[in-house]
Design an enzyme around this catalytic site. Structure first.
Site, short mmCIF file in Angstrom:
data_model
loop_
_atom_site.label_atom_id
_atom_site.label_comp_id
_atom_site.label_asym_id
_atom_site.label_seq_id
_atom_site.Cartn_x
_atom_site.Cartn_y
_atom_site.Cartn_z
N CYS A 169 41.17 42.67 43.79
CA CYS A 169 42.21 42.21 42.87
C CYS A 169 42.78 43.35 42.04
CB CYS A 169 41.66 41.11 41.95
SG CYS A 169 40.26 41.62 40.94
N SER A 207 39.69 47.81 41.68
CA SER A 207 39.83 49.20 42.15
C SER A 207 40.14 50.19 41.02
CB SER A 207 40.91 49.29 43.23
OG SER A 207 42.13 48.75 42.77
N ASN A 208 40.77 49.72 39.93
CA ASN A 208 41.09 50.64 38.83
C ASN A 208 39.81 51.15 38.15
OD1 ASN A 208 43.67 49.95 39.46
ND2 ASN A 208 44.05 48.72 37.64
N HIS A 217 26.99 4.43 52.11
CA HIS A 217 27.74 5.60 52.57
C HIS A 217 28.75 6.07 51.53
CE1 HIS A 217 31.22 7.49 54.59
NE2 HIS A 217 30.28 8.14 55.23
N ARG A 277 43.28 35.64 34.82
CA ARG A 277 42.80 36.25 33.57
C ARG A 277 42.99 35.26 32.43
NH1 ARG A 277 46.56 39.80 35.84
NH2 ARG A 277 45.70 41.65 36.85
#
Length: 827
Positions: free
Chosen positions: A738, A687-688, A418, A517
């Site tokens: 983001c 979104s940019n 296990h 980033r």
């Protein structure tokens, strides 16, 4: 009419919904001619009917809804309560007859029962009136290619008599709610109500020898080897890790025995010849150090194991037993997790220090930390993140603590126990069968576990320095967060690029890093074009610097996820690095030029991308399995497939604990969202870039910006986001964002929540404000829903409809002064 029982002859590998994973496999193997002891199953539908008739599931559901599975004591208490509820119910009368009838005829089987009565009467006297049987649980989400559920439910051996059988069936039903089973389902997002349980009733093999065989080396992933482990008596002691079994390795190529490890065994589990109960006895002295299977038996079992693997087409974990010199297969399941064999020339990490113990390397990896000695389940809370769990043998109830541990060391057990199976599944380094770890090691001793080699070492200077750093990180993580932070259903992640800043933001109430980033690390910590580093023979410098930066964030955030976006520099930005002009073309419009995934699949940049992959793997190999990745500027399906192939070749295949997200920045990903969703685990909306590409607006254009053309609240942009969320959720894929929109426009945040977005990732300075805004919107939606239910009247606006977004009325945001005068732009 619900079918109560099904004979093995009626089942095949596609019968999981009826017989669970184990039961379906037994039916499949019996049909294929493998030596399977006869038997039948009490179907999963019988269990479901039992729940429906008694009405107890509502009570069970209430207990589960209140449960925090990370609270070990609460988990144990809730599991016990649920099992008591199930066991206290009466076994349905109309279920008894088919179960008992099948039990009485188990040695004859379905085929002979269907003979005419006269023939049956001739056969009946030859059978035992009350045979001994094995009663095993078989869940419908168990022993599947994508989920092992090892050791989750109960099994009962040497069961005899009608009452004992019915009690064992009910106990198997109850074991669907052991603490470990509840925990596993929660962690792997299996809805409790969707998982049913079947019960296998199989003729008991009174085994003299038993064990487990793997058709692949479970630790190294070597496909040419068959691993066999053997013990005296019943096989439970091998699976539970009670003994150190014999260990044999056989080559599939030439059927030679490559390795034999004969361990002393002084105890075994057998059927008591008088009471018929399972009894722990001492192995006769003459057998204690004797090789359990002779060489011929080893080869025979290896060949049968290979045939089973060939039948299924995937590596198998096979349980076997031997009685009167006859081999029986009692279970087979797919091997869901195994290590990776080192490639020729590949460097295998090794730890430094004085060797204290040796054992079997059950799950690869190296980890250092303080020892926490565990004697039973009551001590599991001692194990916190970064500790080394040391115990005589693990039990299934220890899984939550095993997941928190940096590494695991046991006195007993083999590669098929296990502890070994679960640690491989969790990705936790593990050494089993050391014999005396609990005697030599002491609580809080700092040790290094090298599970690549199977050795435990006294921590060296480097390991002690690492431990000091971990303690500092722990202090930061445990510091009290003073700001009021509401709990929200929508997760709030944080965007971060500078690793050193994690110390400043560690106390923020986030659910993880939604966008890490790595460009800052490349520009500030490295400063040289990666292709120049490769040309100069300094590729390791690039890997190490990236790994160091990612690790700095991941170890503070752990176990919350860190989504690392692979590099997304544009050509002009790469040209600014030292040596960059030699490797980068000039582009008039780099914003939509050679960037993101198109770089990774190009011959000029693929090696650089592979270095980034190696950096991620390096961090994950250090135990930080919370590091996932994201592909930026995805344009077409084929490039994603190519990138996934590269990731896999670098040891980063998508799986339960390694997720791959795609940035949704290009309209093609919106248009073909359902197709892209088949290749990823999540989307994150940029979104940019998405706004500029949908509207054809250069986001850096000062002129168009002043005219109001660049606006993320434009209906076309919002319609695209709505479509992505809907199609992604249809495929079971999560969606985050983001980009800057939620940080700037609260009406966009409300729109996203109403569309059902899973998470929102924002800059650190607005994390708390976003939390409060989300909480406010979620409460508003609940109130709207409640009013609708009370009035039974149609709502004025659909909660999830696009027509509700974004709301141009500023009064909804009066409590947020900085947003008061902002109006959405509707061209």
């Amino acid at each position: 009419m619900v079918k109560i029982i099904a004979w093995f002859e009626e089942l095949n590998k596609n019968s999981v919904d009826i017989a669970g994973g184990k039961g379906a496999n037994l039916g499949e193997m019996q049909k294929a001619g493998f030596p399977i002891p006869p038997g039948f199953v009490v179907t999963a539908q019988a269990y479901k009917e039992f729940l429906d008739r008694t009405g107890i599931y509502k009570e069970i559901e209430e207990l589960l809804n209140k449960l925090d599975v990370n609270d070990t004591k609460s988990l144990q208490k809730t599991a016990k309560e649920i099992q008591t509820i199930i066991k206290s119910e009466v076994f349905p009368e109309d279920f008894k007859k088919p179960v008992i009838e099948a039990y009485k005829n188990i040695l004859i089987g379905k085929k002979h029962i269907e003979l005419n009565k006269k023939a049956l009467e001739l056969i009946k006297p030859s059978r035992q009136k009350e045979p001994y049987v094995a009663v095993r649980s078989s869940a419908t989400a168990e022993d599947l290619p994508e989920a092992s559920f090892a050791g989750q439910q109960e099994s009962f051996l040497n069961v005899k008599g009608e009452e004992a059988l019915l009690e064992a069936v009910k106990n198997c039903w109850a074991s669907l709610f052991t603490a470990r089973a509840i925990y596993y389902r929660e962690k792997n997002k299996f809805p409790h109500e969707k998982v049913l349980i079947s019960v296998i009733i199989q003729r008991m093999v009174d085994s003299e020898k038993s064990g487990v065989a793997f058709s692949i080396h479970p630790t190294t992933g070597d496909k040419d080897l068959i691993i066999i482990e053997a013990g005296w008596g019943l096989g439970e002691y091998i699976v539970k890790g009670v003994i150190n079994p014999d260990h044999y390795e056989v080559s599939k190529t030439d059927w030679t025995i490559k390795k034999k490890l004969v361990n002393k065994q002084n105890k075994m589990l057998i059927k008591d010849p008088i009471s018929g109960k399972n009894t722990d006895v001492e192995v006769p002295e003459r057998k204690q150090e004797k090789q359990i299977l002779d060489d011929e038996q080893i080869i025979t079992l290896a060949k049968v194991t290979k045939k089973i693997e060939k039948h299924y087409g995937v590596a198998q974990d096979v349980e076997w037993a031997s009685s009167d010199n006859r081999l029986y297969i009692v279970q087979s399941r797919p091997v869901t997790f195994f290590g990776k064999k080192a490639e020729e020339g590949e460097e295998v990490k090794a730890a430094e220090g004085e060797v204290l113990l040796k054992g079997l390397p059950a799950s690869p990896g190296i980890a250092s930390g303080p020892v926490k000695m565990i004697h039973d389940a009551s001590e599991l809370d001692k194990v916190i993140e970064g500790c080394i769990l040391v115990t005589e043998m693990t039990a299934p109830d220890m899984v939550p603590a095993m997941e928190r541990a940096a590494a695991i060391v046991t006195d007993k057990g083999g590669l098929t126990s296990h502890a070994a199976i679960v640690s491989r599944e969790l990705g936790v380094p593990c050494i089993v069968g050391t014999s005396n770890a609990t005697k030599i090691l002491k609580d809080d001793m700092i040790i290094t576990v090298d599970a690549n080699k199977g050795i435990v070492l006294k921590a060296g200077e480097k390991a002690l320095e690492e431990q000091e750093k971990k303690e500092e990180v722990k202090e930061i993580k445990q510091a009290t967060f003073s700001m009021d932070a509401p709990v929200t259903a929508t997760k709030v992640y944080m965007n971060l690029g500078i690793p050193e800043k994690i110390i400043d933001y560690a106390r923020l109430p986030t659910d993880g890093i939604g966008l890490m980033r790595i460009e800052f690390i490349i520009a500030s910590h490295i400063g040289v074009h990666p292709n120049k580093l490769i040309a100069d023979g300094k590729a390791d410098e690039y890997i190490n610097k990236l790994a160091e930066g990612v690790k700095k964030i991941a170890e503070v955030i752990n176990p919350k996820p860190v989504i690392v976006r692979f590099s997304d520099f544009k050509t002009n930005e790469y040209r600014d690095l030292e040596g960059g002009e030699a490797y980068e073309p000039h582009e008039d419009n780099p914003m939509i030029g050679w960037r993101g995934c198109s770089r990774y699949v190009s011959k000029e940049f693929e090696q650089v991308f592979r270095l980034e992959c190696k950096a991620i793997k390096k961090v994950r190999d250090d135990g930080l399995r919370n590091v996932w990745v994201m592909l930026p500027f995805v344009r077409v399906i084929d490039e994603v497939k190519q990138v996934l192939r590269i990731l896999k070749s670098e040891g980063l295949a998508r799986g339960r604990d390694f997720k791959v997200w795609l940035m949704a920045e290009v309209p093609s990903i919106i248009i073909l969202a359902d197709k892209f969703a088949e290749l990823c685990d999540g989307f994150s909306i940029g979104s940019n870039d998405l706004t500029q590409l949908i509207l054809g607006v250069d986001r850096d254009s000062e002129k168009l910006g002043k005219m109001g053309y660049f606006d993320e609240r434009n209906h076309a942009v919002l319609a695209s986001i709505s479509r992505l969320i809907r199609l992604a959720h249809d495929k079971g894929v999560t969606v985050s964002i983001c980009g800057q929109a939620p940080s700037v426009y609260p009406e966009v945040t409300e729109f996203l929540i109403r569309q059902g977005i899973d998470s929102i990732s924002v800059n650190p300075d607005v994390v708390l404000k976003t939390k409060h805004l989300i909480s406010s919107v979620e409460r508003k939606i609940l109130l709207e829903s409640a009013r609708h239910e009370i009035s039974h009247e149609p709502e004025e606006k659909k909660i999830t409809g696009l027509e509700n977004s974004p709301n141009p009325e500023p009064e909804n945001y009066n409590d947020i002064p900085e947003y008061k005068d902002k109006k959405p732009f509707w061209p």
